[in-house]
Design an enzyme around this catalytic site. Sequence first.
Site, mmCIF file in Angstrom:
data_model
loop_
_atom_site.group_PDB
_atom_site.id
_atom_site.type_symbol
_atom_site.label_atom_id
_atom_site.label_comp_id
_atom_site.label_asym_id
_atom_site.label_seq_id
_atom_site.Cartn_x
_atom_site.Cartn_y
_atom_site.Cartn_z
ATOM 1 N N ASP A 266 0.860 -1.181 0.000
ATOM 2 C CA ASP A 266 0.000 0.000 0.000
ATOM 3 C C ASP A 266 0.906 1.244 0.000
ATOM 4 O O ASP A 266 2.132 1.155 0.143
ATOM 5 C CB ASP A 266 -0.969 -0.021 1.184
HETATM 6 C C1 NOJ Z 1 -4.064 3.878 -0.014
HETATM 7 C C2 NOJ Z 1 -5.233 2.958 0.099
HETATM 8 O O1 NOJ Z 1 -5.211 2.281 1.339
HETATM 9 C C3 NOJ Z 1 -5.319 1.925 -1.007
HETATM 10 O O2 NOJ Z 1 -6.560 1.272 -0.911
HETATM 11 C C4 NOJ Z 1 -5.140 2.556 -2.350
HETATM 12 O O3 NOJ Z 1 -5.229 1.596 -3.370
HETATM 13 C C5 NOJ Z 1 -3.792 3.262 -2.382
HETATM 14 N N1 NOJ Z 1 -3.763 4.289 -1.356
HETATM 15 C C6 NOJ Z 1 -3.484 3.877 -3.741
HETATM 16 O O4 NOJ Z 1 -4.267 4.982 -3.950
#
Ligand code: NOJ
Length: 723
Positions: A266
């Site tokens: 993430d």
């Molecule tokens: C953080 C989020 O937790 C995740 O779900 C997302 O895909 C990423 N950012 C990318 O934007």
Amino acid sequence: MPFKGMQTLANRIEKLIGAMTVAEKVGQLTMTASGYTVTGPTIAGDSTEAIRAGAIGNLLNMVGAAHCHEMQRLAVEGSRLGIPLLIGLDIIHGHRTQFPVPLAETASFDPGAWALTAREAAIEAAADGLALTFAPMLDISRDPRWGRGVEGAGEDPWLATRLAEAKVRGFQGSDLTAADSLAACAKHFCAYGPVTAGREYAPVDISERTVHEVHLPPFAAAIKAGVATFMPSFTDLAGIPMTMHTGLLRGWLREKHGFDGVIISDYNAIGELIKHGVAADHIEAATLALKAGVDIDMMSDAYRHGLPIALERGWVTLEAIDAAVRRVLTLKGRLGLFDDPYRRGSKADTPEAEARRRRIARDVAQRSIVLLKNERETLPLKAVRTLALIGPLADAAREMAGPWGAAQDATSHVGMLAGMRRAFGKADILHEAGVDIRGDDTAGIAAAVDLCERADTIVLCVGEAANMSGEAASRAQLDLPGRQQALAEAVLARAQGLGKRVTVVLFSGRPLVLPWLFEQADAVVAAWFLGSEAGNAIADVLSGAVSPGGRTPISWPRAVGQIPVFFGERPGGRPFNAEDHYTSKYLDIPNDPLFPFGHGLTYGRFTYSSLRVTPERVAESDTLTVRVDVKNTGNRRAEETVFLFTRDLVATVTRPLLELKGFGKITLDPGASGTVTLQLPAQELKFLGLELQPVFEAGEVEILVGPCADRKQLLVTGVHLVA
Ligand code: NOJ
């Protein structure tokens, strides 16, 4: 192209790996946010030169085919080895056209619709040059304080497994190389939902049994469906951050379930291993993540800066780096990017396709609406001459799509006012917001309340703003934000004084705790965030053009203090007994939720009878056939959703009070009856025994069928399992 003449993708990849420097390899393990300004493409904290140098192999957050192609050209034509970029974006519930948020869409209990909206989103996003979406989110959410429940399927693991299958199928299509397919990403792995006290990013500490029984099954289903990528959650699980969770990433995901796709961290999560307190610096963080099996570092640059040093120090091996690079290149190959890096985005979307998507958005939105209450058949609205549409969400087209939608054109969404004008063209429609969604200004309440005098029909549109759910959107109080309660109370009081009924349309990314509103309003519609066609879909339901059929996929608590409240609780040794003080209960409120899982009214009225099951003695290889007769005793044609639950009465470990095992649908005219037939493979009656191994145990199992997870409303029969 350096790949010409190579026989297989594997050969191509091995050749490439052989030719790559360590920096180029680590570049393939790096994903960086990108954007576009008037002066050209931009890369977070970097220059586009990094793509040419092969130091960045993957991008996120780019929108638009021309921009994606421009970036792609930098990599393919400008870098030494010409390896195409993997470009991803969060396409959570639509790309440009917004479909209902996943929690809402789950309420339709229609796997065909779930797959269809993912397919359409993929077609639209791929036409924009994208090849990867960070969806579906498969986290089970039993705590509505946590804002991210809006992105998933609600409280039940069985339901989330169905959503996982449908979404992966929809996004990826039948052929990942196709110009209209996206690689999907099963996220957030795993058990992100039970963050402490519902607070975003907080630690998670739950039992291993709950991890395996509740949180892992949807991810297993995604692997089975062929999902291309996985994303570990930000959180730690009992002290081990998921981004370095070797046991679950390498052990469960790769070894036990054979997942050989790409694991993408993430956003900045590898760097955050330092904040978690398990790594001193980026070198240690990168080492931990790579060892656990994370292939791509999204945004922390720990791999880029840390892995070469970790390699020098002997903390990681070149083989481990190569294995990760191999997986990334294989994904690029499977997406067809080596053969034609511009295939996505080379054909412009057509107006016909756009119109089709709007039709689908409206249809699915209609079916995602949950009618929570409808006293004296207040809905559908009848004989509307003067309609007062009151509240800050009445004319709020921009809010309709909910929290995600990087590529959306919010001005194209249909809000309620526009939808109601279309549906009630002959009526005089009066509108006052009264208050803002948030904020303390109450000056507009008096004018809004005065509309009640002039109108014969009053519709109050209240709830959360779109950005009050989703990431970083936990709430401790699940009430109406700002001064909306003051507005609602004033409208309800005036309407009651005038003897007029009030319909509430409630917008939210989660169940809200509003017992006073549910008590006093004559009708309440949960409209979640329904996407581009929200206003039209809600108006279709309020006008009676369609009967609502959505069922809530998550329990609606009576009080925040009840959370987590969900139907799959285990009985405990002193289960609730109203007559016995020393049983599990509150002194001040009932145990059960205000609206149970599966609750949702229609414009029909259904009765259930003659529940029957064959065979009655069940071996592991059998499939149970469950039948129930359903009659529409109401006066309108409607579709009923029928739920199948089981309860294992005596087992070696305690089993939930109810387990969802299926659902079916039947549409009936007034007065008509029909039979719903559901199949249940006996295999699905297995559970995890003392050692967390699946077991099929002999004994009695209750079979329960009905309209929702409220036991009082279910018909019950039983079968005998023979081992
Ligand atoms: C953080 C989020 O937790 C995740 O779900 C997302 O895909 C990423 N950012 C990318 O934007």
